[in-house]
Design a protein around this motif. Structure first.
Motif, PDB file in Angstrom:
ATOM      1  N   HIS A  77     -15.210 -47.391  23.880  1.00  0.00           N
ATOM      2  CA  HIS A  77     -15.265 -46.294  22.644  1.00  0.00           C
ATOM      3  C   HIS A  77     -15.193 -44.538  24.266  1.00  0.00           C
ATOM      4  N   PRO A  78     -14.446 -43.429  23.739  1.00  0.00           N
ATOM      5  CA  PRO A  78     -14.680 -42.836  24.257  1.00  0.00           C
ATOM      6  C   PRO A  78     -15.988 -42.229  24.812  1.00  0.00           C
ATOM      7  N   GLU A  79     -17.056 -42.071  23.395  1.00  0.00           N
ATOM      8  CA  GLU A  79     -18.134 -41.286  23.372  1.00  0.00           C
ATOM      9  C   GLU A  79     -19.614 -42.031  24.694  1.00  0.00           C
ATOM     10  N   CYS A  80     -18.675 -43.316  25.641  1.00  0.00           N
ATOM     11  CA  CYS A  80     -19.004 -43.481  26.497  1.00  0.00           C
ATOM     12  C   CYS A  80     -19.021 -42.830  27.904  1.00  0.00           C
ATOM     13  N   LYS A  81     -20.468 -42.893  28.922  1.00  0.00           N
ATOM     14  CA  LYS A  81     -20.269 -42.540  30.156  1.00  0.00           C
ATOM     15  C   LYS A  81     -18.435 -42.633  31.206  1.00  0.00           C
ATOM     16  N   ALA A  82     -18.371 -41.775  31.861  1.00  0.00           N
ATOM     17  CA  ALA A  82     -16.942 -41.961  32.736  1.00  0.00           C
ATOM     18  C   ALA A  82     -17.337 -43.203  33.550  1.00  0.00           C
ATOM     19  N   GLU A  83     -17.956 -43.416  33.920  1.00  0.00           N
ATOM     20  CA  GLU A  83     -18.512 -44.529  35.023  1.00  0.00           C
ATOM     21  C   GLU A  83     -17.755 -46.221  34.066  1.00  0.00           C
ATOM     22  N   VAL A  84     -18.358 -45.635  32.412  1.00  0.00           N
ATOM     23  CA  VAL A  84     -17.952 -46.781  31.790  1.00  0.00           C
ATOM     24  C   VAL A  84     -16.621 -47.198  31.492  1.00  0.00           C
ATOM     25  N   LEU A  85     -16.575 -45.382  31.035  1.00  0.00           N
ATOM     26  CA  LEU A  85     -14.674 -44.623  31.251  1.00  0.00           C
ATOM     27  C   LEU A  85     -13.447 -45.566  31.759  1.00  0.00           C
ATOM     28  N   ASP A  86     -14.022 -45.565  32.508  1.00  0.00           N
ATOM     29  CA  ASP A  86     -13.071 -45.597  34.278  1.00  0.00           C
ATOM     30  C   ASP A  86     -12.965 -47.487  34.572  1.00  0.00           C
ATOM     31  N   ILE A  87     -13.833 -47.999  34.254  1.00  0.00           N
ATOM     32  CA  ILE A  87     -13.565 -49.279  34.431  1.00  0.00           C
ATOM     33  C   ILE A  87     -12.951 -50.179  33.147  1.00  0.00           C
ATOM     34  N   ALA A  88     -12.672 -49.417  32.767  1.00  0.00           N
ATOM     35  CA  ALA A  88     -12.415 -50.177  30.865  1.00  0.00           C
ATOM     36  C   ALA A  88     -10.924 -50.555  30.993  1.00  0.00           C
ATOM     37  N   ASP A  89     -10.006 -51.412  29.943  1.00  0.00           N
ATOM     38  CA  ASP A  89      -8.659 -51.590  30.449  1.00  0.00           C
ATOM     39  C   ASP A  89      -7.969 -50.797  28.519  1.00  0.00           C
ATOM     40  N   LYS A  90      -8.728 -50.020  27.868  1.00  0.00           N
ATOM     41  CA  LYS A  90      -8.146 -49.828  26.419  1.00  0.00           C
ATOM     42  C   LYS A  90      -9.251 -48.668  26.398  1.00  0.00           C
ATOM     43  N   VAL A  91      -9.414 -47.142  26.665  1.00  0.00           N
ATOM     44  CA  VAL A  91     -10.169 -46.356  25.827  1.00  0.00           C
ATOM     45  C   VAL A  91     -10.199 -46.393  24.238  1.00  0.00           C
ATOM     46  N   GLY A  92     -10.875 -46.086  23.715  1.00  0.00           N
ATOM     47  CA  GLY A  92      -9.828 -45.797  21.935  1.00  0.00           C
ATOM     48  C   GLY A  92     -10.861 -45.286  21.421  1.00  0.00           C
TER      49      GLY A  92
ATOM     50  N   GLY B  67     -24.179 -32.579  24.771  1.00  0.00           N
ATOM     51  CA  GLY B  67     -24.370 -33.644  23.519  1.00  0.00           C
ATOM     52  C   GLY B  67     -24.042 -35.179  23.723  1.00  0.00           C
ATOM     53  N   ALA B  68     -24.302 -36.183  23.359  1.00  0.00           N
ATOM     54  CA  ALA B  68     -24.374 -37.605  23.150  1.00  0.00           C
ATOM     55  C   ALA B  68     -24.520 -37.997  22.544  1.00  0.00           C
ATOM     56  N   CYS B  69     -24.246 -39.407  22.504  1.00  0.00           N
ATOM     57  CA  CYS B  69     -24.671 -40.246  20.991  1.00  0.00           C
ATOM     58  C   CYS B  69     -25.692 -41.349  21.729  1.00  0.00           C
ATOM     59  N   HIS B  70     -26.361 -41.265  21.869  1.00  0.00           N
ATOM     60  CA  HIS B  70     -27.862 -42.361  22.196  1.00  0.00           C
ATOM     61  C   HIS B  70     -27.506 -43.923  22.190  1.00  0.00           C
ATOM     62  N   VAL B  71     -26.268 -44.598  21.383  1.00  0.00           N
ATOM     63  CA  VAL B  71     -26.260 -45.770  21.722  1.00  0.00           C
ATOM     64  C   VAL B  71     -24.288 -45.803  22.760  1.00  0.00           C
ATOM     65  N   HIS B  72     -24.034 -45.243  22.904  1.00  0.00           N
ATOM     66  CA  HIS B  72     -22.818 -45.081  23.519  1.00  0.00           C
ATOM     67  C   HIS B  72     -23.366 -44.352  25.029  1.00  0.00           C
ATOM     68  N   ASP B  73     -24.087 -43.524  24.914  1.00  0.00           N
ATOM     69  CA  ASP B  73     -24.458 -42.823  26.594  1.00  0.00           C
ATOM     70  C   ASP B  73     -25.359 -43.889  26.918  1.00  0.00           C
ATOM     71  N   ARG B  74     -25.524 -45.510  26.333  1.00  0.00           N
ATOM     72  CA  ARG B  74     -26.383 -46.183  27.476  1.00  0.00           C
ATOM     73  C   ARG B  74     -25.837 -47.449  27.703  1.00  0.00           C
ATOM     74  N   PHE B  75     -24.682 -47.834  27.793  1.00  0.00           N
ATOM     75  CA  PHE B  75     -23.900 -48.760  28.308  1.00  0.00           C
ATOM     76  C   PHE B  75     -24.124 -48.972  29.606  1.00  0.00           C
ATOM     77  N   SER B  76     -24.281 -50.113  30.641  1.00  0.00           N
ATOM     78  CA  SER B  76     -24.553 -49.815  31.792  1.00  0.00           C
ATOM     79  C   SER B  76     -23.363 -50.398  32.679  1.00  0.00           C
ATOM     80  N   VAL B  77     -22.871 -50.551  33.678  1.00  0.00           N
ATOM     81  CA  VAL B  77     -21.634 -50.453  34.180  1.00  0.00           C
ATOM     82  C   VAL B  77     -21.890 -52.327  34.855  1.00  0.00           C
ATOM     83  N   ASP B  78     -22.805 -51.547  35.598  1.00  0.00           N
ATOM     84  CA  ASP B  78     -23.629 -53.591  36.033  1.00  0.00           C
ATOM     85  C   ASP B  78     -23.540 -54.499  35.225  1.00  0.00           C
ATOM     86  N   LYS B  79     -23.767 -54.305  33.974  1.00  0.00           N
ATOM     87  CA  LYS B  79     -23.752 -55.077  32.944  1.00  0.00           C
ATOM     88  C   LYS B  79     -22.928 -55.530  32.328  1.00  0.00           C
TER      89      LYS B  79
END
Ligand code: 13P
Ligand code: SF4
Length: 311
Positions: free
Chosen positions: A199-214, A171-183
């Motif tokens: 937020h940790p509901e984002c995809k792994a590739e987004v979390l990988d470029i975050a300074d803080k996940v929480g 499952g996923a949240c439609h808001v968090h799942d649609r953030f884009s690494v490119d943007k």
């Protein structure tokens, strides 16, 4: 509603008169957060519900949050301004299908994110929020077989940081799942000193470029205490209200989602809660959140287990 009415004053007056408490999630509109008695993340809202002595709880958030309050406070009246404020993540986990998944994996401990219906919680051993998921998963011995539902992104993140191999519901949240690494990378190039908060509901590739996940409250704390002056915020944009309030001189840039066709990083369910609906809800004490008694009797156990671990 009469045109000349000051909604905020009237809402506060009714709260006093009726011994009601207004609780709001950080994703609701700024005006709702301003009129509320208590604003918090999912964990703080559940903790507050468990201890309030108000007669009426008005939950300004999505339906599962109201259900959690009702389960914790069966003798109180729990109201919510719009019963249609659902949650795509909770909906991505239909109870019957989740039940079949659980039955197909006997001997597994079932860990469910709080973003689930009461009926799904009733199938669960322990509930978690994004604030305490790591702590609760790590409270089980390392070799414990675990089912984690419903958010594959949060579950995958917890698997990576704990070294676990939990079975994930898809499952996923439609808001968090649609953030884009490119943007986000484009924004980063324009604001090279900005810290990326996700937020940790984002995809792994987004979390990988975050300074803080929480969780929302963890991101809030980070941006207020961190010395950086600019932040790219990769979660629902309602949180910017409290961020800007906590750090008025800092700059907060909401991250855009993937598609230009969907220019919105808002949760439309949270935004269904308006001042007019809140006013009517308090005035008429309607609509009320109801939870089936048998389901509530089961669902309260994993919620209380979570609250006991996260004290
Ligand atoms: P928090 O637990 O971080 O408040 O998140 C709740 C939520 O709905 C995230 O989309
Ligand atoms: Fe549910 Fe996503 Fe909205 Fe949070 S942002 S309430 S997870 S739909």
């Amino acid at each position: 509603i009469a045109k000349n009415i000051d909604l905020k004053t009237e809402i506060r007056r009714m709260c006093q008169e009726k011994k009601a408490i207004i609780m709001a999630h950080y994703y609701t509109q700024g005006a709702i957060q301003e009129v509320a008695d208590f604003v918090g993340d999912s964990l703080a809202l559940a903790q507050k519900a468990a201890t309030t002595d108000a007669d009426i709880i008005v939950m300004c958030g999505v339906h599962f949050m109201g259900e959690t309050n009702k389960i914790l406070c069966p003798d109180k009246k729990v109201l919510t301004p719009d019963l249609n404020a659902s949650c795509s993540l909770a909906e991505s986990c239909p109870t019957d299908a989740f039940k079949a998944f659980v039955e197909a994996h006997p001997n597994h401990t079932v860990v469910s994110y709080v973003n689930t219906t009461a009926a799904t919680k009733a199938l669960t051993d322990v509930v978690v929020t994004s604030s305490n998921a790591q702590q609760i998963v790590e409270s089980f011995p390392k070799d414990t077989p675990i089912i984690f539902g419903p958010d594959r992104n949060l579950g995958g993140y917890i698997n990576r940081i704990t070294g676990r191999k939990m079975l994930l519901w898809d499952g996923a949240c439609h808001v968090h799942d649609r953030f884009s690494v490119d943007k986000i990378m484009t924004l980063k190039a324009e604001h090279p000193h900005a810290k990326v908060l996700a937020h940790p509901e984002c995809k792994a590739e987004v979390l990988d470029i975050a300074d803080k996940v929480g969780s929302t409250s963890a991101l809030l704390k980070y941006c207020i205490t961190n010395e950086a002056q600019e932040f790219i915020v990769v979660t629902e944009s309602g949180i910017l209200h409290e961020m800007q309030k906590g750090a008025p001189h800092k700059t907060f840039i909401p991250a855009p989602p993937d598609s230009d066709a969907c220019a919105c990083n808002e949760c439309e369910h949270m935004k269904l809660i308006t001042m007019e609906k809140l006013y009517n809800c308090l005035k008429y004490e309607y609509p009320e959140i109801e939870v089936d008694e048998a389901i509530a009797a089961q669902a309260v156990k994993p919620i209380e287990r979570m609250l006991a671990i996260s004290k």
